[in-house]
Motif scaffolding. Structure first.
Motif, PDB file in Angstrom:
ATOM      1  N   UNK A 246       0.809  -1.213   0.000  1.00 49.91           N
ATOM      2  CA  UNK A 246       0.000   0.000   0.000  1.00 49.91           C
ATOM      3  C   UNK A 246       0.840   1.259   0.000  1.00 49.91           C
ATOM      4  N   UNK A 248       3.533   1.626  -1.363  1.00 50.00           N
ATOM      5  CA  UNK A 248       4.209   1.814  -2.643  1.00 50.00           C
ATOM      6  C   UNK A 248       3.494   2.843  -3.513  1.00 50.00           C
ATOM      7  N   UNK A 249       2.183   3.002  -3.308  1.00 52.43           N
ATOM      8  CA  UNK A 249       1.454   3.962  -4.157  1.00 52.43           C
ATOM      9  C   UNK A 249       2.020   5.374  -4.004  1.00 52.43           C
ATOM     10  N   UNK A 252       5.704   5.470  -5.300  1.00 56.34           N
ATOM     11  CA  UNK A 252       5.871   5.500  -6.753  1.00 56.34           C
ATOM     12  C   UNK A 252       5.524   6.877  -7.300  1.00 56.34           C
ATOM     13  N   UNK A 315      -1.207   6.919 -13.329  1.00 57.57           N
ATOM     14  CA  UNK A 315      -0.939   5.728 -12.518  1.00 57.57           C
ATOM     15  C   UNK A 315      -1.829   5.736 -11.281  1.00 57.57           C
ATOM     16  N   UNK A 318      -5.312   5.055 -11.962  1.00 63.37           N
ATOM     17  CA  UNK A 318      -5.512   3.665 -12.349  1.00 63.37           C
ATOM     18  C   UNK A 318      -5.614   2.780 -11.105  1.00 63.37           C
ATOM     19  N   UNK A 319      -4.712   3.002 -10.151  1.00 63.36           N
ATOM     20  CA  UNK A 319      -4.761   2.163  -8.964  1.00 63.36           C
ATOM     21  C   UNK A 319      -5.822   2.635  -7.982  1.00 63.36           C
TER      22      UNK A 319
ATOM     23  N   UNK C   3      -5.320  -4.053  -6.805  1.00 57.49           N
ATOM     24  CA  UNK C   3      -4.543  -2.818  -6.737  1.00 57.49           C
ATOM     25  C   UNK C   3      -3.057  -3.120  -6.580  1.00 57.49           C
ATOM     26  N   UNK C   6      -1.325  -4.256  -9.646  1.00 58.01           N
ATOM     27  CA  UNK C   6      -1.060  -3.127 -10.552  1.00 58.01           C
ATOM     28  C   UNK C   6       0.180  -2.359 -10.108  1.00 58.01           C
ATOM     29  N   UNK C   7       0.252  -2.147  -8.816  1.00 58.43           N
ATOM     30  CA  UNK C   7       1.383  -1.386  -8.291  1.00 58.43           C
ATOM     31  C   UNK C   7       2.685  -2.093  -8.625  1.00 58.43           C
ATOM     32  N   UNK C  10       3.519  -1.762 -12.271  1.00 59.54           N
ATOM     33  CA  UNK C  10       4.040  -0.438 -12.591  1.00 59.54           C
ATOM     34  C   UNK C  10       5.495  -0.310 -12.181  1.00 59.54           C
TER      35      UNK C  10
END
Lengths: 326, 301, 602
Positions: A246, A248-249, A252, A315, A318-319, C3, C6-7, C10
């Motif tokens: 989590x 990582x969102x 990134x 990105x 998308x997530x 989710x 996807x991460x 990416x």
């Protein structure tokens, strides 16, 4: 999703226009007239005028008011700004004042060295930062965690110049562990990139760790973590399965936005270690008053940022579908 | 949220308990308290050196006594002109602190002004301001700063060029925060009530909303201060900064070439002086952020 | 869970992409073949390109002049500097009035092979007189904006008209347009007709600007000729990594040319004539590395990775002992020192347009208070105090001459300052005299020099405020006559005092090269006279007289003449420094065995 992407992409246009306007204002109005420099040491009034004419510096800045009144549109918009916009659209930034080389060729040549220094350093630095942050998060508030946090803050407080000058002096000159200076294409050049890369990683590690750690700790406060613990999962499983994924969102997102800075992020490093990249080119350009090169570097840096931002937003959308509705 | 509720009830101009609470927390944190002391010490030294009350001989040249190593007479030795390095390090704090302060005085009001206008009025004004700050934000900051400093060099005094360059490049962060806060606060009941009572827009913005979000300004200030110091050092190092007064960046530039002949004191002096003030700001800034706004922790500015 | 997948996707994509970008550029040469005799040196600035029409800076000249050749060159060993034929077969015949020069061009000189020679399938063709006509027109062509136009501007009959045409025309400049003063009489004869005598023409024809460039190559490569040099010279471009490295290799088609057999007294003892009469060039390869910072350059030299080097200011003490000679530790490495004055003057100029400086006594007072000895000391005696506008090494410099206003004398300076109306630095109303000094950059050298000047002026009682400028801002102020007092240097283009004296000629005032805007009728009259005068003892006497006027009037504070200290390893043979000549590498030779024995591997 598609609608979001289109809407978001269209928004780039006014931003790029804005960047063009700002760079134009800086270089064409505040920057002054370059003809005197270009004329060299044997300049005469005539030569200076000639150069001004050839570079179009005798044209009006935005519009030719008189021609506009007469209704001659072509002459009215024969201005420096319109010319600059044309350059941008055709990606032709003219020739360098100082070297007379094509700016686009120079940029392409400089991109390789810059990326070969920054990309490995960036990946390695980010991964190392994430690993250490994870470690901190796992042992949070322990002695190790606290010392690492203090170390990070200390590391952040040391000037980049200290890392570079000290690193080059001690590791390369005194201990002879690395070459002092130089660059070569291909794998032969690897040895030249190790020390500057290492310096980049270490100088940025402190703020990376601190940021990643905070993101991960924020995540531990989320409800689903509590649920996971309640389900009886052990600490390790929660950390790796849930928290890491989590967090990582946001990580990134930040990393993607940081990407365009790679291309000039090494301004001082390149200068010191003789890597002929874009950062070094920028320093050289302002030392020799090379406006076209400076302008192109600033402009392209901005455009890259705009696109990285777009990428990161897409990105994110998308997530996390909720974003699209905003 | 308790503070907001209090405001709504008592219509207090500032969330006083927030500040009192923050002060209490800071006082308990010994490290941050110590960091604050260092910051105050540097500020004091900077003020005293502004009026030449300490280290008065920093410009005194003595060609016979060049490159002397540290000794009782010269704590950090002497430089290529035979000037006392320690005194110059002291005077370097003057430039650094001034840069931190003045650039904040440029960037923060700009950020507050644009942010509040955008957030409060919304609509076209908001769009225009968001476009403007998105544009500025997309230009790589260091390149923008260098460029502005470069085009201004020789036209206005070197130090003003730095102020303007850093100030004009770093207002976006606070502007974004302010816009968000004003957007949020203008919908709150206490503001709606003020409006109903017929208060003017400017009165609402700057008398009512601003005090409620001012702690964010303080946090931003504490974060941008060390960043400005670092930037000044790099600018001076690149030859775009001050030249007539001692600056840590200039000293590093001078010292760099002397290192290989064993003259390390100027380099170490400038680097350490810089390190302590930035470290103090980093620690204190963190503590301040935790104390004033726990939500914000970890945001990269 | 979706989710998270996807991460991860990416993230992976990001890493793979960036790794690809990072590695994409990493193709390269790793072969370590025997390179033969290689000369290694560093360049202190980036190489801009290889276009003769833009050869304005030292570094570009160092590279270009190995590839392209002009009509004439400087004799390598002879001093004082003497011009000899290069691509010309012999020295030109000159008409009596000094207006018509006729050159015979060497036969059997070929350009290097290049795809630009489409007619011959890439084989380089023979050089002809037409090539010079074409190359000179290139300098005049407005489209090229050549920095070398000044050498012919107003000199050759019809060439200025050609420039005018190229300015006004639409489309491309027509090179077929005839120029009266530039004619190829036959395949090997070039005739130059001048508007008025131009005694410096022979010097000018040694400069890279005037080198022969084949028309085919310019037309084939267009603007990119800057990256594709096609010359007749002893070397050709092999590899150029922009901003990092230039590699030249021997040109196999280079004509038969031989090492000179005449030298200066002492050359024989130094072994400089050992190779007399042997075919040149000796080197197979030249590798020039661009190293901008002093520190790494010095360390690489000490490791034997470079064959020659200057001495960075801050390494001076460790390299040079108190007796101004090399320390024994450095000598033991086989390093030798070459010292010589450069044809350069560092100065501080007054803006004579400024009402303040109309007062000669004030200029003289300031000049007297300037303590050049401290500057000399700061730069480790690598400068000698200047007395006038003409540096040592060229005619017009008078050895032992004393400039009454250019010897540090604070008492006399104060006296003159009082006479000028500023006793103790204050005018008659008691107002403090303040000057604004413009510095041309804020690098260390500039700052240190400026700091010293301010200090000197303070001692005299004058307050100086400094503005540090970027180069364009500085030039802008100087050329618009807004700078009050400023520091600059002049490096000679050719070894003739005229090149320095033109800096004081009234009609050359800003924006021309006379930045001090000095305008003295007597001086101007003398300059008009020597402008067209060939070398003679009489001309030298006039040079001296002109220098005297400038010394008395003090439009400049004459600062220093720099000395060049060059270090070289003993494995580099046939090395003799030259101030104005660049095409010298064809004479160099490397004792590879000696190098190997000293450094180890190649």
């Amino acid at each position: 999703m598609l609608r979001y992407i289109i809407r978001r992409t269209l928004y780039i246009i006014p931003i790029v226009f804005g960047v063009a306007l700002i760079t134009f204002l800086l270089f064409h109005i505040a920057g002054g007239n370059p003809a005197e420099v270009l004329a060299g040491k044997h300049a005469t009034e005539e030569v200076i005028k000639d150069i001004e004419h050839q570079l179009g510096f005798d044209k009006p800045l935005f519009v030719n008011g008189e021609a506009l009144k007469k209704g001659n549109l072509k002459a009215a918009f024969d201005s420096q700004f319109v010319f600059y916009l044309k350059q941008i659209v055709t990606l032709n930034f003219g020739r360098s004042y100082s070297t007379k080389q094509k700016v686009s060729t120079m940029l392409l040549d400089g991109l390789g060295p810059s990326l070969s220094l920054m990309v490995p350093a960036f990946i390695f630095g980010s991964l190392l930062g994430i690993c250490i942050a994870l470690f901190c998060a796992f042992y949070r508030n322990s002695f190790i965690d606290k010392s690492l946090v203090i170390l990070s803050i200390t590391g952040m407080s040391v000037s980049m110049l200290a890392y570079i000058i000290g690193g080059q002096y001690i590791l390369a000159f005194k201990l002879k562990l690395f070459p002092i200076h130089g660059y070569a294409r291909g794998f032969a050049g690897l040895k030249y990139l190790v020390l500057p890369g290492l310096i980049w990683v270490i100088s940025g590690l402190g703020s990376n760790i601190r940021f990643f750690r905070t993101v991960m700790l924020d995540e531990t406060k989320q409800d689903y973590v509590r649920t996971a613990f309640a389900k009886g999962l052990n600490k390790k499983a929660v950390l790796f399965k849930h928290i890491l994924k989590n967090s990582l969102i946001p990580i990134i997102t930040v990393l993607v936005i940081a990407l365009p800075f790679l291309y000039t992020g090494s301004l001082l490093l390149e200068r010191f270690f003789g890597i002929p990249g874009l950062g070094d080119m920028f320093i050289n350009a302002f030392l020799s008053s090379d406006f076209p090169v400076m302008k192109a570097l600033v402009f392209i840096g901005s455009v890259l940022y705009v696109f990285a931002n777009l990428l990161s937003d897409i990105c994110y959308a998308w997530v996390d579908p909720r974003v699209r509705l905003r | 949220m308790t503070d907001d509720r209090k405001n709504q009830l008592g219509n207090l101009p500032t969330g006083q308990s927030l500040w009192r609470d923050a002060c209490g927390r800071l006082r308990k944190d010994k490290i941050s308290f110590f960091a604050l002391l260092i910051i105050l010490l540097y500020s004091g030294v900077a003020i005293l050196s502004q009026f030449n009350l300490i280290a008065p001989d920093y410009q005194k040249t003595d060609f016979v006594q060049r490159y002397l190593p540290p000794s009782g007479q010269h704590l950090l030795g002497t430089d290529h002109m035979g000037r006392d390095v320690f005194q110059r390090v002291i005077h370097g704090s003057n430039i650094s602190m001034k840069v931190g302060l003045v650039t904040s005085l440029i960037a923060i009001p700009l950020g507050i002004l644009f942010g509040s206008l955008a957030g409060y009025y919304g609509g076209r004004i908001d769009e225009l301001i968001v476009w403007f700050y998105s544009t500025v934000a997309s230009i790589p900051e260091l390149l923008l700063i260098i460029t502005i400093a470069y085009v201004l060099k020789g036209r206005i005094s070197a130090i003003s060029a730095i102020y303007v360059a850093i100030g004009l490049s770093s207002w976006v962060g606070i502007c974004r925060v302010m816009r968000g806060e004003f957007l949020k606060h203008k919908e709150r009941e206490y503001i709606q009530a003020e409006k109903a009572l017929g208060a003017g827009s400017f009165r609402i913005m700057f008398r009512h909303i601003l005090p409620n979000v001012f702690h964010l300004v303080i946090i931003n200030f504490s974060l941008r201060f060390p960043a400005a110091i670092k930037t000044e050092v790099i600018l001076s190092y690149l030859g775009l900064g001050v030249e007539k007064q001692p600056s840590w960046g200039l000293m590093i530039a001078d010292a760099q070439q002397e290192l290989s002949r064993g003259v390390w004191w100027q380099f170490v002096g400038a680097i350490l002086a810089m390190f302590f003030i930035i470290l103090a700001f980093n620690i204190f800034g963190d503590a301040l952020r935790d104390a004033l706004d726990p939500k914000l922790r970890g945001e990269k500015i | 869970m979706k989710t998270h997948t996807k991460v991860i996707m990416l993230l992976t994509l990001g890493i793979v992409l960036s790794a690809l970008i990072g590695c994409g550029k990493k193709e390269g040469e790793t072969k370590k073949a025997n390179k033969g005799m290689v000369f290694y040196r560093s360049l202190p600035a980036k190489v801009k390109g290889f276009d003769t029409a833009q050869a304005s800076d030292v570094v570009s000249n160092l590279v270009i002049s190995q590839i392209y050749e002009p009509l004439l060159q400087y004799a390598y060993l002879e001093r004082p500097y003497k011009v000899e034929p290069c691509l010309a077969a012999e020295m030109p015949t000159v008409s009596k009035a000094g207006l018509v020069y006729t050159f015979k061009i060497k036969k059997g000189v070929y350009f290097q092979d290049d795809p630009a020679f489409t007619d011959t399938g890439g084989k380089g063709r023979e050089l002809t007189a037409e090539d010079f006509v074409y190359s000179f027109k290139r300098l005049a062509d407005f489209d090229n904006q050549s920095t070398g136009w000044w050498i012919f501007s107003g000199r050759i009959k019809g060439l200025d008209k050609f420039r005018e045409m190229s300015r006004k025309k639409k489309g491309k400049t027509d090179y077929n347009l005839e120029v009266e003063g530039l004619k190829a009489l036959d395949r090997y004869t070039l005739q130059i007709k001048l508007k008025e005598p131009y005694p410096q023409l022979l010097y000018v024809l040694t400069m890279s600007y005037t080198a022969a460039v084949p028309r085919e190559a310019v037309e084939y490569y267009g603007d990119e000729i800057i990256n594709h040099p096609v010359g007749t010279g002893p070397f050709k471009l092999k590899e150029w990594t922009r901003g990092s490295k230039v590699v030249l290799v021997k040109n196999p088609k280079f004509r038969k040319e031989f090492y000179p057999s005449v030298g200066e007294k002492g050359d024989k003892e130094l072994g400089l004539l050992d190779d007399a009469g042997k075919r040149i060039p000796f080197l197979d390869r030249i590798e020039m590395r661009i190293i901008l910072e002093d520190q790494p350059m010095w360390l690489e030299f000490m490791n034997g990775r470079l064959d020659i080097s200057g001495i960075p200011k801050d390494n001076f003490d460790s390299a040079i002992g108190t007796d101004r000679e090399l320390t024994s530790a450095i000598k033991a490495k086989g390093i030798k020192l070459w010292k010589r004055p450069l044809l350069q003057v560092n100065y501080i100029s007054f803006n004579m347009d400024d009402p303040l400086f109309k007062e000669k006594l004030l200029r003289q007072a300031i000049s007297l208070a300037y303590n050049e000895n401290r500057v000399v000391k700061m730069f480790n005696n690598r400068l000698i105090p200047a007395i006038g506008p003409i540096p040592p090494g060229i005619k017009g410099y008078e050895k032992g001459k004393v400039n009454p206003y250019r010897k540090f004398d604070l008492d006399k300076a104060k006296e003159l300052l009082a006479k000028a109306g500023y006793p103790g630095g204050k005018d008659k109303n008691g107002k403090q005299l303040k000057l604004t000094y413009e510095a041309a950059g804020s690098d260390i050298t500039n700052r240190q020099r400026t700091d010293l000047f301010i200090d000197d002026m303070q001692k005299l009682g004058i307050e100086v405020d400094v503005t540090y400028n970027t180069w364009p801002a500085f030039l802008g102020k100087v050329r618009k006559r807004q700078a009050q007092i400023f520091g600059l240097a002049w490096v000679a283009d050719y070894p003739d005092a005229e090149n320095f004296l033109q800096l004081f000629y009234g009609p050359n005032s800003s924006p021309g090269p006379n930045n001090s805007n000095f305008n003295n009728p007597e001086f101007n009259k003398l300059y008009d006279k020597i402008k067209t005068m060939p070398d003679s003892p009489e001309r030298t006497r006039i040079y001296e007289k002109m220098a005297d006027i400038v010394m008395e009037e003090c439009p400049w504070i004459f600062g220093t003449y720099p000395l060049s200290y060059t270090l070289k390893y003993d494995w580099l043979k046939n090395f003799k420094p030259h101030d104005v000549g660049y095409n010298l590498y064809k004479y160099y030779k490397i004792d590879t065995k000696l190098r190997r024995s000293r450094v180890g591997e190649d």
